[in-house]
Scaffold this motif. Structure first.
Motif, mmCIF file in Angstrom:
data_model
loop_
_atom_site.group_PDB
_atom_site.id
_atom_site.type_symbol
_atom_site.label_atom_id
_atom_site.label_comp_id
_atom_site.label_asym_id
_atom_site.label_seq_id
_atom_site.Cartn_x
_atom_site.Cartn_y
_atom_site.Cartn_z
ATOM 1 N N PRO A 53 0.806 -1.220 0.000
ATOM 2 C CA PRO A 53 0.000 0.000 0.000
ATOM 3 C C PRO A 53 0.844 1.278 0.000
ATOM 4 C CG PRO A 53 0.173 -0.803 2.232
ATOM 5 C CD PRO A 53 0.908 -1.790 1.349
ATOM 6 N N MET A 54 2.149 1.125 0.035
ATOM 7 C CA MET A 54 3.053 2.270 0.146
ATOM 8 C C MET A 54 3.286 2.920 -1.218
ATOM 9 S SD MET A 54 3.510 2.110 3.353
ATOM 10 C CE MET A 54 4.753 3.342 3.595
ATOM 11 N N GLY A 55 3.861 4.098 -1.220
ATOM 12 C CA GLY A 55 4.154 4.836 -2.441
ATOM 13 C C GLY A 55 5.521 4.542 -3.013
ATOM 14 N N GLN A 56 6.202 3.519 -2.508
ATOM 15 C CA GLN A 56 7.520 3.156 -3.020
ATOM 16 C C GLN A 56 7.637 1.642 -3.118
ATOM 17 O OE1 GLN A 56 9.994 3.690 1.081
ATOM 18 N NE2 GLN A 56 9.583 5.499 -0.101
ATOM 19 N N THR A 57 8.610 1.182 -3.874
ATOM 20 C CA THR A 57 8.798 -0.241 -4.118
ATOM 21 C C THR A 57 9.414 -0.924 -2.900
ATOM 22 O OG1 THR A 57 9.073 0.197 -6.474
ATOM 23 C CG2 THR A 57 9.874 -1.920 -5.662
ATOM 24 N N TRP A 58 8.889 -2.093 -2.565
ATOM 25 C CA TRP A 58 9.392 -2.922 -1.461
ATOM 26 C C TRP A 58 9.621 -4.329 -1.978
ATOM 27 C CZ3 TRP A 58 10.160 -1.705 3.753
ATOM 28 C CH2 TRP A 58 9.855 -0.384 4.105
ATOM 29 N N ARG A 59 10.458 -5.067 -1.270
ATOM 30 C CA ARG A 59 10.619 -6.495 -1.566
ATOM 31 C C ARG A 59 10.442 -7.262 -0.269
ATOM 32 N NH1 ARG A 59 16.924 -8.019 -2.398
ATOM 33 N NH2 ARG A 59 17.707 -6.919 -0.584
ATOM 34 N N PHE A 60 10.042 -8.523 -0.385
ATOM 35 C CA PHE A 60 9.814 -9.351 0.795
ATOM 36 C C PHE A 60 10.101 -10.806 0.457
ATOM 37 C CE2 PHE A 60 5.920 -10.100 -1.465
ATOM 38 C CZ PHE A 60 5.491 -11.354 -1.052
ATOM 39 N N ARG A 61 10.221 -11.606 1.502
ATOM 40 C CA ARG A 61 10.331 -13.051 1.337
ATOM 41 C C ARG A 61 9.721 -13.710 2.561
ATOM 42 N NH1 ARG A 61 16.814 -14.162 2.286
ATOM 43 N NH2 ARG A 61 16.935 -13.157 4.318
ATOM 44 N N ALA A 62 9.249 -14.925 2.388
ATOM 45 C CA ALA A 62 8.710 -15.711 3.499
ATOM 46 C C ALA A 62 9.877 -16.263 4.311
ATOM 47 C CB ALA A 62 7.852 -16.856 2.973
ATOM 48 N N VAL A 63 9.721 -16.268 5.616
ATOM 49 C CA VAL A 63 10.713 -16.844 6.520
ATOM 50 C C VAL A 63 9.987 -17.945 7.291
ATOM 51 C CG1 VAL A 63 12.291 -16.404 8.435
ATOM 52 C CG2 VAL A 63 11.897 -14.635 6.712
ATOM 53 N N ILE A 64 10.371 -19.198 7.038
ATOM 54 C CA ILE A 64 9.641 -20.330 7.577
ATOM 55 C C ILE A 64 10.450 -21.013 8.670
ATOM 56 C CG2 ILE A 64 8.617 -22.571 7.045
ATOM 57 C CD1 ILE A 64 9.015 -20.139 4.263
ATOM 58 N N GLY A 102 6.884 -16.165 8.879
ATOM 59 C CA GLY A 102 7.045 -14.732 9.055
ATOM 60 C C GLY A 102 7.414 -14.094 7.733
ATOM 61 N N VAL A 103 7.636 -12.779 7.764
ATOM 62 C CA VAL A 103 7.963 -12.032 6.558
ATOM 63 C C VAL A 103 9.177 -11.154 6.817
ATOM 64 C CG1 VAL A 103 7.139 -10.295 4.920
ATOM 65 C CG2 VAL A 103 5.558 -12.006 5.814
ATOM 66 N N ASP A 104 10.135 -11.189 5.902
ATOM 67 C CA ASP A 104 11.296 -10.287 5.896
ATOM 68 C C ASP A 104 11.031 -9.281 4.791
ATOM 69 O OD1 ASP A 104 13.766 -9.053 5.839
ATOM 70 O OD2 ASP A 104 14.876 -10.842 5.227
ATOM 71 N N GLU A 105 10.833 -8.002 5.141
ATOM 72 C CA GLU A 105 10.524 -6.985 4.140
ATOM 73 C C GLU A 105 11.563 -5.871 4.161
ATOM 74 O OE1 GLU A 105 7.254 -4.131 6.084
ATOM 75 O OE2 GLU A 105 6.570 -6.184 5.760
ATOM 76 N N ARG A 106 11.867 -5.369 2.955
ATOM 77 C CA ARG A 106 12.892 -4.317 2.824
ATOM 78 C C ARG A 106 12.519 -3.346 1.714
ATOM 79 N NH1 ARG A 106 18.307 -7.862 3.779
ATOM 80 N NH2 ARG A 106 17.424 -9.083 5.452
ATOM 81 N N ARG A 107 12.848 -2.095 1.922
ATOM 82 C CA ARG A 107 12.614 -1.080 0.900
ATOM 83 C C ARG A 107 13.667 -1.219 -0.193
ATOM 84 N NH1 ARG A 107 12.593 4.668 3.197
ATOM 85 N NH2 ARG A 107 14.781 4.164 3.381
ATOM 86 N N VAL A 108 13.255 -1.098 -1.433
ATOM 87 C CA VAL A 108 14.173 -1.224 -2.561
ATOM 88 C C VAL A 108 14.793 0.123 -2.863
ATOM 89 C CG1 VAL A 108 14.351 -1.781 -5.013
ATOM 90 C CG2 VAL A 108 12.887 -3.125 -3.540
#
Length: 108
Positions: A53-64, A102-108
């Motif tokens: 929902p943000m105004g910038q690009t993000w990336r994420f991955r599942a952490v199991i 869980g989720v690991d999310e980071r701004r690109v």
């Protein structure tokens, strides 16, 4: 008095990690809207489904977190503003299946 000492120790510990070039503990802030779950037919498959929902690009991955097998992470997924995507990972079959996702999310 003890609470103040613990806070001072935590701040000093974070400063020491940064001075060594190591990362300080990450904040718990989340920017993506994510749902995490275990696949309903396969309890060894963990899934993270996210929207941006943000105004910038993000990336994420599942952490199991896997039971008796080593933990795994899914592939990185890049989400443009308004984008949606899914990352998943499979625990080793000799283990006891997915314990948490869980989720690991980071701004690109």
């Amino acid at each position: 008095m003890f609470k103040t000492m613990r806070v001072a120790a935590a701040v000093a510990g974070s400063a020491a990690l940064l001075s060594l070039g190591l990362a300080a503990p990450a904040s718990a802030a989340t920017y993506l809207n994510c749902r995490t779950f275990v696949h309903h037919n396969d309890n060894y498959l963990g899934i993270a489904f996210c929207s941006n929902p943000m105004g910038q690009t993000w990336r994420f991955r599942a952490v199991i977190t896997c039971g008796w097998a080593p933990d795994v992470v899914g592939e990185w997924v890049t989400l443009a503003p308004g984008g949606i995507g899914q990352s998943q990972g499979t625990c080793g079959r000799l283990g006891s299946g997915v314990g948490a996702v869980g989720v690991d999310e980071r701004r690109v």
